[in-house]
Design a protein around this motif. Structure first.
Motif, PDB file in Angstrom:
ATOM      1  N   VAL A   1     -11.984  -2.999   4.954  1.00  0.00           N
ATOM      2  CA  VAL A   1     -10.608  -3.511   4.913  1.00  0.00           C
ATOM      3  C   VAL A   1     -10.463  -4.513   3.769  1.00  0.00           C
ATOM      4  O   VAL A   1      -9.514  -4.459   2.980  1.00  0.00           O
ATOM      5  CB  VAL A   1     -10.240  -4.187   6.265  1.00  0.00           C
TER       6      VAL A   1
ATOM      7  N   ASN B   1       0.850  -1.195   0.000  1.00  0.00           N
ATOM      8  CA  ASN B   1       0.000   0.000   0.000  1.00  0.00           C
ATOM      9  C   ASN B   1       0.886   1.246   0.000  1.00  0.00           C
ATOM     10  O   ASN B   1       2.056   1.197   0.348  1.00  0.00           O
ATOM     11  CB  ASN B   1      -0.904   0.015   1.235  1.00  0.00           C
TER      12      ASN B   1
ATOM     13  N   ARG C   1     -10.306  -2.923   0.294  1.00  0.00           N
ATOM     14  CA  ARG C   1      -9.036  -2.224   0.086  1.00  0.00           C
ATOM     15  C   ARG C   1      -7.903  -3.238  -0.197  1.00  0.00           C
ATOM     16  O   ARG C   1      -7.095  -3.070  -1.112  1.00  0.00           O
ATOM     17  CB  ARG C   1      -8.724  -1.397   1.344  1.00  0.00           C
ATOM     18  N   VAL C   2      -7.882  -4.292   0.612  1.00  0.00           N
ATOM     19  CA  VAL C   2      -6.826  -5.293   0.468  1.00  0.00           C
ATOM     20  C   VAL C   2      -7.000  -6.068  -0.848  1.00  0.00           C
ATOM     21  O   VAL C   2      -6.029  -6.356  -1.545  1.00  0.00           O
ATOM     22  CB  VAL C   2      -6.827  -6.254   1.683  1.00  0.00           C
TER      23      VAL C   2
ATOM     24  N   GLY D   1      -7.104   0.029   5.459  1.00  0.00           N
ATOM     25  CA  GLY D   1      -6.991  -1.419   5.292  1.00  0.00           C
ATOM     26  C   GLY D   1      -5.930  -2.084   6.145  1.00  0.00           C
ATOM     27  O   GLY D   1      -5.749  -3.294   6.080  1.00  0.00           O
TER      28      GLY D   1
ATOM     29  N   THR E   1     -12.553   5.161   2.716  1.00  0.00           N
ATOM     30  CA  THR E   1     -11.399   4.290   2.941  1.00  0.00           C
ATOM     31  C   THR E   1     -10.385   4.990   3.845  1.00  0.00           C
ATOM     32  O   THR E   1      -9.657   4.332   4.577  1.00  0.00           O
ATOM     33  CB  THR E   1     -10.700   3.917   1.618  1.00  0.00           C
TER      34      THR E   1
END
Lengths: 374, 258
Positions: free
Chosen positions: B193, B122, B196-197, B128, B163
């Motif tokens: 989370v 990231n 996002r991941v 996340g 987010t």
């Protein structure tokens, strides 16, 4: 001729402190015109007897630019606006801004409102370059820029003067390309940071003066025995590879830069101004010849192939994609670039480039991992 | 022969003693991160498990954010290389690893030997990450370790649209004001989370089998929703949080046998 470390230190100092160069030229009674990234007809400024100076922002956490620029805009734009609003560019007679992307579109207005003491000369390069009239349109745009520069210079810019400047710029391009080749034979001396400094310093010096200094460096390098580099070799691609800490991390991990496709560096020197009858038409022809760049529209991006070619020719182990934060054109090209280089057997790693922070912890981890992976 | 791997993370320190590069002799976790007494504490704790001395360790390899400052290490490696080797030790068939740590997310592709083929992390954003969950647990006033079980009891996920950790925090507070069920809110946080991941994992490419490492892998709610998002089963080992330290111990053993 000075010794090599001295020569390199001088260009490092220029790259680190463009403000000193601005002060130097102003003290010589010269007018200086700022040139925003990425492609500006600096030759016209040069032909007017003025000094074109790159405006590439710098590491700063903006405090006042937020008045006009959102936080999610390209950090170069924000830092340029910040420096402009804080008076850091005081002394520039004007700035030229090419509207190459949507961020620039907003920035032109923000600059006019936020930096009232430095006039803005905006121009638009046609993105649909294949249509009839694109070249004529751009030559006309450059004509308008020329007129505005004539007002600032206080005299007309002759065709001969532009032709002379074009010759100087093309010669400078060739010198920088020669430096890039020579650097690869001496990766022990030309560290990533020094390579960057030599390239970047070109933005802040009169081109004939810079070319002379780089030619001397190339000559001095030729006197040294060729170095056999035992570390890893990479090609950099993106808008910029800054700050210097990032380049230090490369050196710490025994990574040498053997080629680049950076807007601030080799993209500036790889496309010469073509031959022709009319100097403005020639300058327009250079824009039409540009390729493999995220701000230049092409039906199929030539950039991945260029990066792969650069890597293979220079025996690079991998590619570092220096992704400018919130640069939408670069973000859109990233997936294709990562996929195509991987298909060509070239590992890549993506590093976030952001002028608003100096925290390099993540970049350090990514680059160390990349070396461990190669 | 014993080798010691220490993973000095942003929020916890982990250590593993490996015997002959093949058998885990001792393991320890201390919930204190880099810059604290965590590294020293986890060292003492792992040695105490079988009453070993530091001198018994043939080689010590350190990883994680504190890898550059730990005195006494023989070498250091990035946490991604260590997680890759650690997960390969636990699950040799895994080719994609998703690691959610205290302050970053990593998606890795590895070969059969546990060597990295590709990875993404990231950017400078806590969305996340474990820190995101820490912040949310604090607002809801539950223990972060309990989030997984709480989220699994949800009947209707509450949508968390932001987010950004800070904006999501405001959003969660507004949902609390609207008296939504805590279980539904936690499930919404986990979904945030997971999305996002997943986007990061997709960016790196997903090759089966998939495993999760890092402390957040212990959160069953996140794992279940991440499985939904990436449409694949995810393997989670009971030592998932120790994967980095385990990989460090494996690499230390290999360095001795170069």
């Amino acid at each position: 001729m000075a010794d090599l470390p001295e020569m390199l230190a001088e260009l490092q100092s220029v790259a680190d402190s463009p403000k000193k160069m601005l002060a130097k030229y102003l003290a010589q009674g010269k007018k200086v015109v700022g040139c925003f990234p990425i492609y500006t007809p600096a030759e016209l400024v040069h032909a007017a007897g003025m000094i074109p100076m790159g405006v590439w922002g710098g590491q700063v956490n903006p405090s006042v630019a937020g008045q006009y620029a959102p936080i999610f805009i390209c950090s170069i734009m924000r830092s340029c606006l910040e420096f402009g609003m804080l008076g850091k560019y005081k002394g520039l007679s004007a700035v030229i801004m090419p509207i190459l992307c949507d961020s620039f579109r907003g920035m032109s207005g923000a600059w006019r409102v936020g930096v009232k003491d430095i006039p803005l000369i905006a121009l638009i390069q046609p993105q649909n370059r294949e249509v009839d009239g694109a070249r004529e349109f751009l030559a006309a745009e450059y004509g308008v820029v020329k007129e505005k520069l004539e007002e600032i210079a206080g005299h007309k810019i002759s065709g001969d003067a532009i032709e002379n400047s074009i010759a100087i710029y093309n010669s400078h391009n060739a010198t920088l390309r020669e430096f890039a080749r020579a650097a690869n034979r001496h990766l022990d001396v030309i560290t990533p940071k020094i390579r960057h400094a030599v390239m970047k310093s070109a933005h802040f010096m009169e081109k004939a003066e810079h070319a002379a200094k780089v030619k001397d460096i190339v000559l001095k390098l030729a006197e040294l025995p060729e170095h056999k580099w035992t570390g890893r070799k990479v090609v950099l691609t993106g808008i910029t590879a800054e700050p210097g800490d990032l380049l230090d991390i490369l050196a710490e991990n025994k990574i040498a830069v053997v080629g680049d496709d950076l807007a601030q560096e080799s993209r500036q020197f790889r496309t010469d101004i073509p031959a022709g009858q009319d100097p403005l038409d020639r300058l327009a022809g250079q824009w039409l010849s540009r390729s493999a760049c995220s701000v230049v529209h092409e039906k199929t991006s030539a950039r991945p192939d260029l990066v792969i070619k650069l890597a293979k020719e220079n025996r690079a182990d991998g590619v570092i994609i220096c992704l400018m934060s919130f640069c939408d054109v670069e973000e859109y090209e990233y997936p294709l670039l990562a996929k195509t280089t991987a298909q060509a057997g070239l590992p890549s790693v993506c590093i976030d480039i952001d002028q608003s922070t100096e925290n390099s912890g993540q970049a350090r981890t990514k680059l160390q991992t990349f070396v461990e992976m190669l | 022969m014993f080798t010691l791997g220490i993973d000095i993370g942003s929020t916890a320190c982990k250590a593993v003693i490996l015997q002959d590069g093949a058998r885990v002799e001792a393991r320890a976790v201390v919930p204190l991160g880099t810059g604290t007494s965590g590294a020293g504490d986890v060292l003492q704790k792992v040695l105490a498990v079988k009453n070993r001395q530091i001198e018994d360790m043939e080689r010590i390899l350190v990883t994680g954010y504190g890898r550059f400052t730990f005195a006494g290490a023989d070498s250091q490696k990035s946490e991604l290389s260590c997680h890759a080797r650690g997960v390969n030790f636990l699950f040799p068939s895994v080719r994609t690893i998703i690691d959610i740590g205290g302050q970053d997310i990593k998606a890795m592709r590895v070969n059969a030997k546990g060597f990295l083929e590709n990875f993404v992390m990231n950017d400078k954003c806590a969305a996340g990450t474990g820190k995101f969950l820490d912040v949310m647990a604090r607002i809801i006033n539950v223990k972060v370790n309990d989030l997984g079980e709480i989220g699994l009891k949800a009947t209707e996920e509450v949508n968390i649209s932001n987010t950004c950790t800070v904006f999501a925090e405001s959003e969660v507070i507004s949902k609390l004001s609207a008296a939504v069920r805590i279980e539904d809110l936690v499930a919404g946080i986990h979904r945030s989370v997971a999305k996002r991941v997943a986007s990061l994992a997709f960016r790196n490419g997903i090759v089966p089998e998939v495993a999760m490492s890092g402390g957040v892998a212990l959160n069953k709610g996140v794992v279940a929703l991440l499985e939904e998002e990436i449409k694949r089963n995810i393997l989670v080992h009971e030592d998932c949080q120790l994967a980095g330290a385990l990989g460090a111990a494996v690499l230390a053993y290999e360095e001795l046998h170069k």
